[in-house]
Write a protein that holds these residues in place. Structure first.
Motif, mmCIF file in Angstrom:
data_model
loop_
_atom_site.group_PDB
_atom_site.id
_atom_site.type_symbol
_atom_site.label_atom_id
_atom_site.label_comp_id
_atom_site.label_asym_id
_atom_site.label_seq_id
_atom_site.Cartn_x
_atom_site.Cartn_y
_atom_site.Cartn_z
ATOM 1 N N LYS A 12 -56.211 -43.388 -9.160
ATOM 2 C CA LYS A 12 -56.388 -42.704 -10.323
ATOM 3 C C LYS A 12 -57.238 -43.653 -11.528
ATOM 4 O O LYS A 12 -58.396 -43.263 -11.781
ATOM 5 C CB LYS A 12 -55.350 -42.112 -11.019
ATOM 6 N N GLY A 48 -51.645 -37.912 -9.187
ATOM 7 C CA GLY A 48 -51.536 -38.834 -7.926
ATOM 8 C C GLY A 48 -50.474 -39.663 -7.859
ATOM 9 O O GLY A 48 -50.053 -40.022 -9.233
ATOM 10 N N THR A 49 -49.868 -40.051 -6.925
ATOM 11 C CA THR A 49 -48.820 -40.932 -6.768
ATOM 12 C C THR A 49 -49.489 -42.326 -7.339
ATOM 13 O O THR A 49 -50.621 -42.756 -7.621
ATOM 14 C CB THR A 49 -48.331 -41.131 -5.477
ATOM 15 N N ASN A 50 -48.581 -43.422 -7.548
ATOM 16 C CA ASN A 50 -48.948 -44.720 -7.912
ATOM 17 C C ASN A 50 -49.791 -45.281 -6.610
ATOM 18 O O ASN A 50 -49.493 -45.096 -5.513
ATOM 19 C CB ASN A 50 -47.592 -45.678 -8.201
ATOM 20 N N TYR A 90 -47.734 -32.253 -2.537
ATOM 21 C CA TYR A 90 -48.863 -33.401 -2.377
ATOM 22 C C TYR A 90 -47.950 -34.693 -2.418
ATOM 23 O O TYR A 90 -48.803 -35.685 -2.028
ATOM 24 C CB TYR A 90 -49.907 -33.106 -3.305
ATOM 25 N N PHE A 91 -47.173 -34.608 -3.172
ATOM 26 C CA PHE A 91 -46.269 -35.958 -3.550
ATOM 27 C C PHE A 91 -45.482 -36.308 -2.462
ATOM 28 O O PHE A 91 -45.098 -37.298 -1.986
ATOM 29 C CB PHE A 91 -45.684 -35.783 -4.785
ATOM 30 N N ASN A 122 -54.937 -38.865 -3.391
ATOM 31 C CA ASN A 122 -53.868 -39.427 -2.508
ATOM 32 C C ASN A 122 -54.679 -40.451 -1.524
ATOM 33 O O ASN A 122 -55.684 -39.984 -0.754
ATOM 34 C CB ASN A 122 -53.258 -38.376 -1.486
ATOM 35 N N HIS A 137 -48.809 -37.902 -15.247
ATOM 36 C CA HIS A 137 -47.912 -37.828 -14.331
ATOM 37 C C HIS A 137 -46.920 -36.646 -14.450
ATOM 38 O O HIS A 137 -45.840 -36.295 -13.986
ATOM 39 C CB HIS A 137 -46.989 -38.692 -14.548
ATOM 40 N N ALA A 170 -52.537 -44.102 -5.880
ATOM 41 C CA ALA A 170 -53.445 -43.006 -5.151
ATOM 42 C C ALA A 170 -54.983 -43.269 -5.734
ATOM 43 O O ALA A 170 -55.829 -42.614 -5.036
ATOM 44 C CB ALA A 170 -52.988 -41.614 -5.840
#
Length: 251
Positions: free
Chosen positions: A45, A39-41, A248-249, A224, A208, A43
Motif C-alpha cells: 500500500k 491490504g495486510t502489512n 482476502y485477509f 495482496n 485498515h 501488501a
C-alpha cells in the motif's frame, strides 16, 4: 472518453535481494474517484503511494499523468498536481507557524514558497475561518495559534486543509486518521468525506478500518503481495460486507 488522472502500467518495485514489493501492478485512477485501499502489512500500500508520488522509483513499468509519461519525474515536480496527507499529524505542518500562516504557505504548493511578509488581511483571515470551521473541531478559533500547539486531531485537520488548499488533481490520504483516537478519527473521516465530495476531489485513501473502506468512496481496491486482487466500484462495492473483505485477509 474520460482520461485517467494517473495510470500505472506494469508497475514493479524490487528492493534488496530481488524482493518484489509491487508486481506488474496496473491501475487507472479517474477524475472523481474516491478509492479506499486495503491490504495486510507488507501488501504494498505505502509502496503504491510512494510510486505515485515519485518518492520511490519503479524498477520497471510506467506511471502516466493525464496520458503523459512521468515515470522519471521527481517527487517535487509532482506536487504541482498531487498532494499527500500522512499518518503522522506532525508531517504536514510547520510547527512554529500559526494555523493561518500554514494555510497561506499551502497556497504556494507546486511553486516557489516564500513568506516575505506574513501579514494577513482581515479578508484572508475570514476566508481561513470559513474553511477551518467546516472541519468541526474548533480549528477556526485557533488561526493565530502555532501549529505545534494544536491537538493531534486539529493538526491533522490542518494538514488535510493544506493538502486541498490548491485543489490537487490527486489527493493521497496515507492512513491519515490512524494516529487519532476513535472519536477524533471518526470526526476527521466525516469531514474528509464532505470535503472530497463538495470539492469533487480525486482521492486514494489507505485504511485498515474495514467499515470505513466500505462506507466511504465510490471504489475499493485490495492489495495482496504487491498485486491488486480486488477492484470494485459503485453498486458492486455497496454489495460487499466486512465478512467478504475479511476473506482476502484470511487467505
Amino acid at each position: 472518453m474520460t482520461k485517467p488522472v494517473i495510470t500505472l502500467k506494469d508497475a514493479t518495485v524490487t528492493v534488496g535481494n530481488q524482493t518484489e514489493i509491487l508486481k506488474q501492478l496496473n491501475l487507472e485512477i479517474y477524475p472523481g474517484d474516491f478509492i479506499t485501499v486495503l491490504g495486510t502489512n507488507g501488501a504494498g500500500k505505502s509502496t503504491l503511494f510512494n510510486a505515485i508520488s515519485g518518492d520511490l522509483a519503479l524498477s520497471s513499468g510506467t506511471v502516466y499523468h493525464q496520458g503523459k509519461d512521468i515515470t522519471n519525474l521527481p517527487a517535487v515536480k509532482r506536487t504541482a498536481f498531487l498532494a499527500r496527507v500522512f499518518q503522522d499529524p506532525k508531517m504536514g505542518t510547520a510547527p512554529r507557524m500559526t494555523v493561518a500562516e500554514n494555510l497561506l504557505l499551502a497556497e504556494k504548493r507546486g511553486s516557489r514558497r516564500t513568506l516575505k511578509n506574513r501579514h494577513l488581511s482581515n479578508q484572508k483571515l475570514d476566508f481561513y475561518h470559513n474553511i477551518t470551521e467546516k472541519m468541526g473541531n474548533n480549528l477556526e478559533d485557533r488561526l493565530q495559534t502555532a501549529a505545534g500547539s494544536l491537538s493531534g486531531g486539529q493538526r491533522q485537520a490542518l494538514s488535510f486543509l493544506m493538502a486541498i488548499q490548491v485543489k490537487p488533481e490527486l489527493l493521497l490520504l496515507d492512513e491519515h486518521t490512524a494516529a487519532l483516537d476513535p472519536k477524533t478519527s471518526a470526526q476527521l473521516m466525516d469531514a474528509t468525506n464532505h470535503q472530497v465530495i463538495d470539492n469533487n476531489l480525486t482521492a486514494l485513501m489507505i485504511t485498515h478500518n474495514l467499515a470505513d473502506a466500505l462506507t466511504y468512496g465510490n471504489r475499493l481496491i485490495v492489495l495482496n503481495a504487491g498485486k491488486i486482487v480486488l477492484d470494485v466500484k459503485d453498486q458492486e462495492k455497496k454489495d460487499l460486507s466486512e465478512e467478504d473483505l475479511l476473506e482476502y485477509f484470511v487467505h
